[in-house]
Scaffold this active site. Structure first.
Site, PDB file in Angstrom:
ATOM      1  N   GLU A   1       0.661   3.861   2.005  1.00  0.00           N
ATOM      2  CA  GLU A   1       1.068   4.272   3.354  1.00  0.00           C
ATOM      3  C   GLU A   1       2.250   3.439   3.841  1.00  0.00           C
ATOM      4  O   GLU A   1       3.183   3.951   4.462  1.00  0.00           O
ATOM      5  CB  GLU A   1      -0.093   4.119   4.344  1.00  0.00           C
TER       6      GLU A   1
ATOM      7  N   CYS B   1       0.834  -1.209   0.000  1.00  0.00           N
ATOM      8  CA  CYS B   1       0.000   0.000   0.000  1.00  0.00           C
ATOM      9  C   CYS B   1       0.871   1.263   0.000  1.00  0.00           C
ATOM     10  O   CYS B   1       2.040   1.240   0.406  1.00  0.00           O
ATOM     11  CB  CYS B   1      -0.884   0.036   1.237  1.00  0.00           C
TER      12      CYS B   1
ATOM     13  N   CYS C   1      -1.960  -1.135   7.248  1.00  0.00           N
ATOM     14  CA  CYS C   1      -1.282   0.169   7.219  1.00  0.00           C
ATOM     15  C   CYS C   1      -1.454   0.920   8.536  1.00  0.00           C
ATOM     16  O   CYS C   1      -0.551   1.652   8.949  1.00  0.00           O
ATOM     17  CB  CYS C   1      -1.793   1.009   6.059  1.00  0.00           C
TER      18      CYS C   1
HETATM   19  N1  THU Z   1      -4.385   0.497  -1.116  1.00  0.00           N
HETATM   20  C1  THU Z   1      -3.510   1.398  -0.585  1.00  0.00           C
HETATM   21  O1  THU Z   1      -2.456   1.679  -1.182  1.00  0.00           O
HETATM   22  N2  THU Z   1      -3.816   1.982   0.595  1.00  0.00           N
HETATM   23  C2  THU Z   1      -4.979   1.794   1.272  1.00  0.00           C
HETATM   24  O2  THU Z   1      -5.158   2.331   2.355  1.00  0.00           O
HETATM   25  C3  THU Z   1      -6.029   0.928   0.704  1.00  0.00           C
HETATM   26  C4  THU Z   1      -5.610   0.105  -0.455  1.00  0.00           C
HETATM   27  C5  THU Z   1      -4.080  -0.113  -2.415  1.00  0.00           C
HETATM   28  C6  THU Z   1      -3.689  -1.555  -2.383  1.00  0.00           C
HETATM   29  C7  THU Z   1      -4.049  -2.009  -3.787  1.00  0.00           C
HETATM   30  O3  THU Z   1      -2.953  -1.727  -4.657  1.00  0.00           O
HETATM   31  C8  THU Z   1      -5.216  -1.125  -4.172  1.00  0.00           C
HETATM   32  O4  THU Z   1      -5.215  -0.043  -3.265  1.00  0.00           O
HETATM   33  C9  THU Z   1      -6.564  -1.819  -4.118  1.00  0.00           C
HETATM   34  O5  THU Z   1      -6.739  -2.441  -2.898  1.00  0.00           O
END
Ligand code: THU
Length: 140
Positions: A57, A55, A96
């Site tokens: 974060e 993710c 996260c």
């Molecule tokens: N994702 C994030 O980067 N941060 C979040 O807080 C929620 C989800 C990303 C992970 C994945 O690449 C995409 O969003 C869909 O879940």
């Protein structure tokens, strides 16, 4: 130092443009604001083995900690949406929240989290997103 909400959200939006999300097409950017004024950003980084996705974060925290930061986390901005377009507010996922807590608790801060979305900005403290957190203080 007090971080400016709109400036940190703007940094998260810039980071979102670097998302590597060919599988979900959901682009996320995060920006961390530190007590010394520094801003560290991250974008989500997906993988052909889907479960290995990182993710935005988590990437931002890893950048900051691998750069030697061990505290001073005062503010976090998160923005995301399908194809990078505005959409419903994105709050940090459960993993996260725990990853953010590591750096927050190391520096004894409770950062404000600004979650930007099409309906405006949701402002929360990390302690509200992850109450009764387990962290480094439990092991010290
Ligand atoms: N994702 C994030 O980067 N941060 C979040 O807080 C929620 C989800 C990303 C992970 C994945 O690449 C995409 O969003 C869909 O879940």
């Amino acid at each position: 130092m007090t971080h400016n909400r709109d400036a940190l959200i703007a940094a998260a939006k810039s980071a979102k443009a670097k998302a590597y999300a060919p599988y979900s097409n959901f682009h996320v950017g995060a920006a961390l604001g530190f007590a010394d004024g520094a801003v560290v950003t991250g974008a989500n980084t997906e993988n052909a083995s889907y479960g290995l996705t990182l993710c935005a974060e988590t990437n931002a925290i890893a950048k900051a900690m691998s750069d030697g930061r061990r505290g001073g986390l005062e503010a976090v901005a998160v923005v995301g949406g399908m194809h990078g377009e505005p959409g419903p507010t994105v709050t940090p996922c459960g993993r996260c929240r725990q990853v953010l807590n590591e750096l927050a608790q190391l520096g004894d801060t409770d950062p404000v989290i600004w979650c930007d979305g099409e309906d405006g900005v949701l402002e929360l403290k990390l302690s509200a997103l992850l109450p009764h957190a387990f962290g480094p203080a439990n092991l010290g």
